[in-house]
Scaffold this active site. Structure first.
Site, PDB file in Angstrom:
ATOM      1  CG  HIS A 243      -1.917  -1.645   1.978  1.00 17.73           C
ATOM      2  ND1 HIS A 243      -3.324  -1.272   0.996  1.00 17.73           N
ATOM      3  CD2 HIS A 243      -1.526  -2.046   2.356  1.00 17.73           C
ATOM      4  CE1 HIS A 243      -3.621  -2.910   1.211  1.00 17.73           C
ATOM      5  NE2 HIS A 243      -2.623  -3.061   2.518  1.00 17.73           N
TER       6      HIS A 243
HETATM    7  O1  RIB Z   1      -5.015  -0.286   4.545  1.00 16.50           O
HETATM    8  C1  RIB Z   1      -4.062   0.008   4.924  1.00 16.50           C
HETATM    9  C2  RIB Z   1      -3.486   1.309   6.025  1.00 16.50           C
HETATM   10  O2  RIB Z   1      -3.640   1.318   7.028  1.00 16.50           O
HETATM   11  C3  RIB Z   1      -1.749   1.082   5.073  1.00 16.50           C
HETATM   12  O3  RIB Z   1      -1.610   2.180   5.275  1.00 16.50           O
HETATM   13  C4  RIB Z   1      -1.160   0.324   6.260  1.00 16.50           C
HETATM   14  O4  RIB Z   1      -0.368   0.682   6.480  1.00 16.50           O
HETATM   15  C5  RIB Z   1      -2.049   0.065   7.444  1.00 16.50           C
HETATM   16  O5  RIB Z   1      -1.537   2.027   8.199  1.00 16.50           O
END
Ligand code: RIB
Ligand code: CA
Length: 313
Positions: A243
């Site tokens: 992500h």
């Molecule tokens: O949903 C994904 C996000 O939530 C990413 O930033 C992961 O590190 C968590 O913080």
């Protein structure tokens, strides 16, 4: 061309760690003014410690790390140890950091940095819950117009939620802060689950990290191998979505991504859909566009960029 000044706001988290490493491996393009930690994946005491661990791993201990908000603006903290492990960086064994944490609160750093740098020259890269930015914008509204751009990892629309059926974790944890950011009027690029779920690790991609032959590659391979177990079981996917590095990759090579400039608003009132990012993808309302909401990525090119840069550390 002078490197772009950025501040990374983060809740490490294995994917946050990879994003920070990618930024620190790219000094020609990115000048990391500071890293501000926020409570999210794990409590603040761990996210600020983990941010320092990552800076030490990158041998960039001159990067200042600040601790920020330990609780969301108006809600009780929700964490994600079930995904990231108790430490937030489970996978490899990690030594405690020796570099110092800055004394200044992260919110004060954000305000001071935006007031002292030339207007329109600092980009904010929040990759955790948006509490630090929400508090900074509320406490010092004068800084909002001084922000060059906000590139956020957060939200979900077609991909729906990952912490509830409707909401993505970063937005869900502090929807009030997210609402402030999305309504700020600052040029905003969002990397929602719609796109990050297309940046999946695979065995070959993790092996490429391990094959770099440096400590960074070994750590990233172990972090992603740990991190992917949750998503593989939940989604039946081959690997885990990286992500947070999507935000940094966008700053380095924006043409890797595609999306639409649309209106995005955050649900605050319903407990059923709290934190949902309602993207007017088909422009069926008259609500003004306020975010470039990404939907696609060239995943092979993304992993080539990431692997090439990690090799530099
Ligand atoms: O949903 C994904 C996000 O939530 C990413 O930033 C992961 O590190 C968590 O913080
Ligand atoms: Ca994160």
């Amino acid at each position: 061309m002078a490197p772009r000044k950025i501040i990374i706001d983060t809740d490490p988290g294995q994917d946050d760690a990879v994003a920070i490493l990618l930024a620190l491996a790219s000094p020609e393009e990115l000048d990391v003014l500071g890293i501000t930690a926020v409570a999210g994946n794990v409590p603040l005491a761990l996210t600020e410690k983990n941010a320092r661990i990552v800076c030490e791993l990158a041998k960039k201990t001159d990067t200042p790390v600040f601790a920020g908000c330990s609780e969301p603006m108006a809600r009780k903290l929700v964490t994600a140890e079930h995904v990231h492990g108790k430490s937030g960086l489970d996978g490899p064994q990690l030594a405690d950091p020796t570099m110092a944490l800055q004394d200044m609160h992260a919110v004060d750093f954000l305000i001071n940095a935006l007031r002292s740098e030339a207007p329109g020259t600092v980009t904010l890269v929040p990759i955790g819950p948006l509490t630090n930015l929400g508090v900074a914008f509320s406490r010092a509204p004068d800084i909002i117009d001084r922000v060059q751009e906000i590139v956020i990892m957060g939200g979900a629309y077609f991909e729906v939620g990952n912490i509830t059926p409707a909401a993505e974790f970063n937005i869900y944890v502090d929807p009030e802060a997210a609402d402030i950011v999305f309504k700020s009027g600052v040029p905003l690029v969002a990397m929602p689950l719609d796109v990050t779920h297309k940046a999946l690790t695979t065995r070959a991609r993790v092996d490429a990290f391990a094959g770099l032959g440096n400590e960074v590659g070994r750590m990233v391979a172990e972090w992603t191998s740990f991190f992917e177990r949750f998503d593989k079981e939940k989604y039946g996917s081959e690997g885990a979505p990286l992500h947070d590095p999507c935000t940094i990759a966008y700053l380095l090579q924006p043409d890797l991504f595609s999306g639409r400039h649309v209106n995005v608003e955050v649900e605050l009132t319903s407990e059923l859909t709290r934190g949902m990012t309602v993207a007017d993808w088909w422009r069926v309302t008259q609500r003004p566009a306020n975010a470039t909401f990404m939907g696609d990525v060239d995943a092979d090119a993304f992993f080539r960029l990431l692997t090439d840069r990690l090799a530099r550390l």
